[in-house]
Scaffold this motif. Sequence first.
Motif, PDB file in Angstrom:
ATOM      1  N   LEU A  58     -56.414  63.627 -35.114  1.00  0.00           N
ATOM      2  CA  LEU A  58     -57.772  63.682 -35.644  1.00  0.00           C
ATOM      3  C   LEU A  58     -58.460  64.973 -35.238  1.00  0.00           C
ATOM      4  CD1 LEU A  58     -58.894  60.047 -34.790  1.00  0.00           C
ATOM      5  CD2 LEU A  58     -58.183  60.916 -37.028  1.00  0.00           C
ATOM      6  N   TYR A  59     -59.302  65.465 -36.132  1.00  0.00           N
ATOM      7  CA  TYR A  59     -60.074  66.683 -35.905  1.00  0.00           C
ATOM      8  C   TYR A  59     -61.555  66.327 -35.985  1.00  0.00           C
ATOM      9  CZ  TYR A  59     -55.691  69.091 -36.872  1.00  0.00           C
ATOM     10  OH  TYR A  59     -54.396  69.518 -36.828  1.00  0.00           O
ATOM     11  N   ARG A  60     -62.325  66.768 -34.997  1.00  0.00           N
ATOM     12  CA  ARG A  60     -63.771  66.540 -35.015  1.00  0.00           C
ATOM     13  C   ARG A  60     -64.415  67.600 -35.903  1.00  0.00           C
ATOM     14  NH1 ARG A  60     -67.839  68.343 -32.012  1.00  0.00           N
ATOM     15  NH2 ARG A  60     -66.430  69.315 -30.535  1.00  0.00           N
ATOM     16  N   ARG A  61     -65.249  67.174 -36.815  1.00  0.00           N
ATOM     17  CA  ARG A  61     -65.851  68.084 -37.792  1.00  0.00           C
ATOM     18  C   ARG A  61     -66.599  69.232 -37.116  1.00  0.00           C
ATOM     19  NH1 ARG A  61     -65.288  65.681 -42.770  1.00  0.00           N
ATOM     20  NH2 ARG A  61     -64.833  63.463 -42.661  1.00  0.00           N
ATOM     21  N   GLY A  62     -67.360  68.948 -36.084  1.00  0.00           N
ATOM     22  CA  GLY A  62     -68.105  69.987 -35.378  1.00  0.00           C
ATOM     23  C   GLY A  62     -67.184  71.009 -34.716  1.00  0.00           C
ATOM     24  N   ALA A  63     -66.071  70.538 -34.158  1.00  0.00           N
ATOM     25  CA  ALA A  63     -65.116  71.448 -33.512  1.00  0.00           C
ATOM     26  C   ALA A  63     -64.431  72.332 -34.540  1.00  0.00           C
ATOM     27  CB  ALA A  63     -64.082  70.652 -32.720  1.00  0.00           C
ATOM     28  N   VAL A  64     -64.173  71.780 -35.728  1.00  0.00           N
ATOM     29  CA  VAL A  64     -63.564  72.584 -36.799  1.00  0.00           C
ATOM     30  C   VAL A  64     -64.547  73.659 -37.246  1.00  0.00           C
ATOM     31  CG1 VAL A  64     -62.692  72.553 -39.172  1.00  0.00           C
ATOM     32  CG2 VAL A  64     -62.009  70.762 -37.573  1.00  0.00           C
ATOM     33  N   ARG A  65     -65.831  73.289 -37.394  1.00  0.00           N
ATOM     34  CA  ARG A  65     -66.863  74.274 -37.757  1.00  0.00           C
ATOM     35  C   ARG A  65     -66.926  75.388 -36.726  1.00  0.00           C
ATOM     36  NH1 ARG A  65     -69.971  70.363 -37.944  1.00  0.00           N
ATOM     37  NH2 ARG A  65     -70.283  69.276 -39.793  1.00  0.00           N
ATOM     38  N   ASP A  66     -66.932  75.016 -35.437  1.00  0.00           N
ATOM     39  CA  ASP A  66     -66.968  76.012 -34.361  1.00  0.00           C
ATOM     40  C   ASP A  66     -65.755  76.923 -34.420  1.00  0.00           C
ATOM     41  OD1 ASP A  66     -69.322  74.847 -33.502  1.00  0.00           O
ATOM     42  OD2 ASP A  66     -68.379  73.767 -31.829  1.00  0.00           O
ATOM     43  N   TRP A  67     -64.589  76.354 -34.671  1.00  0.00           N
ATOM     44  CA  TRP A  67     -63.361  77.134 -34.760  1.00  0.00           C
ATOM     45  C   TRP A  67     -63.433  78.116 -35.930  1.00  0.00           C
ATOM     46  CZ3 TRP A  67     -59.430  77.240 -38.527  1.00  0.00           C
ATOM     47  CH2 TRP A  67     -58.292  77.961 -38.165  1.00  0.00           C
ATOM     48  N   GLU A  85     -65.622  80.953 -35.019  1.00  0.00           N
ATOM     49  CA  GLU A  85     -64.910  81.825 -34.081  1.00  0.00           C
ATOM     50  C   GLU A  85     -63.945  82.748 -34.830  1.00  0.00           C
ATOM     51  OE1 GLU A  85     -61.479  81.132 -30.790  1.00  0.00           O
ATOM     52  OE2 GLU A  85     -63.195  79.764 -30.687  1.00  0.00           O
ATOM     53  N   GLN A  86     -63.271  82.220 -35.841  1.00  0.00           N
ATOM     54  CA  GLN A  86     -62.348  83.043 -36.638  1.00  0.00           C
ATOM     55  C   GLN A  86     -63.131  84.135 -37.361  1.00  0.00           C
ATOM     56  OE1 GLN A  86     -59.097  82.344 -35.980  1.00  0.00           O
ATOM     57  NE2 GLN A  86     -60.208  80.874 -34.740  1.00  0.00           N
ATOM     58  N   GLU A  87     -64.305  83.781 -37.865  1.00  0.00           N
ATOM     59  CA  GLU A  87     -65.145  84.744 -38.562  1.00  0.00           C
ATOM     60  C   GLU A  87     -65.603  85.854 -37.618  1.00  0.00           C
ATOM     61  OE1 GLU A  87     -68.937  84.494 -41.522  1.00  0.00           O
ATOM     62  OE2 GLU A  87     -69.061  83.350 -39.658  1.00  0.00           O
ATOM     63  N   SER A  88     -66.023  85.488 -36.408  1.00  0.00           N
ATOM     64  CA  SER A  88     -66.502  86.494 -35.467  1.00  0.00           C
ATOM     65  C   SER A  88     -65.365  87.396 -34.990  1.00  0.00           C
ATOM     66  CB  SER A  88     -67.218  85.851 -34.282  1.00  0.00           C
ATOM     67  OG  SER A  88     -66.339  85.074 -33.515  1.00  0.00           O
ATOM     68  N   ARG A  89     -64.159  86.850 -34.862  1.00  0.00           N
ATOM     69  CA  ARG A  89     -63.007  87.694 -34.498  1.00  0.00           C
ATOM     70  C   ARG A  89     -62.729  88.720 -35.587  1.00  0.00           C
ATOM     71  NH1 ARG A  89     -58.405  83.605 -32.205  1.00  0.00           N
ATOM     72  NH2 ARG A  89     -59.484  83.046 -30.295  1.00  0.00           N
ATOM     73  N   LYS A  90     -62.842  88.279 -36.823  1.00  0.00           N
ATOM     74  CA  LYS A  90     -62.577  89.150 -37.977  1.00  0.00           C
ATOM     75  C   LYS A  90     -63.612  90.271 -38.035  1.00  0.00           C
ATOM     76  CE  LYS A  90     -60.629  89.646 -42.158  1.00  0.00           C
ATOM     77  NZ  LYS A  90     -59.265  90.020 -42.364  1.00  0.00           N
ATOM     78  N   THR A  91     -64.889  89.939 -37.877  1.00  0.00           N
ATOM     79  CA  THR A  91     -65.938  90.950 -37.986  1.00  0.00           C
ATOM     80  C   THR A  91     -65.980  91.861 -36.762  1.00  0.00           C
ATOM     81  OG1 THR A  91     -67.572  89.409 -37.117  1.00  0.00           O
ATOM     82  CG2 THR A  91     -67.379  89.556 -39.513  1.00  0.00           C
ATOM     83  N   ALA A  92     -65.532  91.381 -35.605  1.00  0.00           N
ATOM     84  CA  ALA A  92     -65.521  92.203 -34.392  1.00  0.00           C
ATOM     85  C   ALA A  92     -64.510  93.338 -34.536  1.00  0.00           C
ATOM     86  CB  ALA A  92     -65.182  91.358 -33.176  1.00  0.00           C
ATOM     87  N   GLY A  93     -63.449  93.139 -35.278  1.00  0.00           N
ATOM     88  CA  GLY A  93     -62.427  94.166 -35.447  1.00  0.00           C
ATOM     89  C   GLY A  93     -62.782  95.232 -36.459  1.00  0.00           C
ATOM     90  N   ARG A  94     -63.852  95.051 -37.227  1.00  0.00           N
ATOM     91  CA  ARG A  94     -64.228  95.987 -38.271  1.00  0.00           C
ATOM     92  C   ARG A  94     -64.877  97.249 -37.747  1.00  0.00           C
ATOM     93  NH1 ARG A  94     -66.542  92.053 -43.032  1.00  0.00           N
ATOM     94  NH2 ARG A  94     -64.543  91.088 -43.478  1.00  0.00           N
ATOM     95  N   GLY A  95     -65.333  97.251 -36.499  1.00  0.00           N
ATOM     96  CA  GLY A  95     -66.041  98.408 -35.960  1.00  0.00           C
ATOM     97  C   GLY A  95     -65.131  99.546 -35.557  1.00  0.00           C
TER      98      GLY A  95
END
Length: 86
Positions: free
Chosen positions: A60-69, A72-82
């Motif tokens: 089972l996956y908790r909806r809030g934890a999936v949203r947080d994950w 996190e993937q989005e912030s990792r992607k945008t952090a590498g653009r600089g």
Amino acid sequence: MTDQTMITAETGAIAHEGLLDDWMPRKELAGIIGISADTLKRWESRRIGPPCIRIGRKVLYRRGAVRDWLLEQESRKTAGRGRAAR
């Protein structure tokens, strides 16, 4: 008995309404994010996917934890653009 619990007519067992409302099975999450359940299983074994719990064979996956994950993937992607290209 609280309004969160009730006794089912057929079995007499106590059912807890809403207990798992914030959780979804692997197949449901796979359909939502457009990948296969096997991919989620592989990610779980590699510890790279969203966090999950196991209850016996059920995952089972908790909806809030999936949203947080996902955030996190989005912030990792945008952090590498600089970085400047070489």
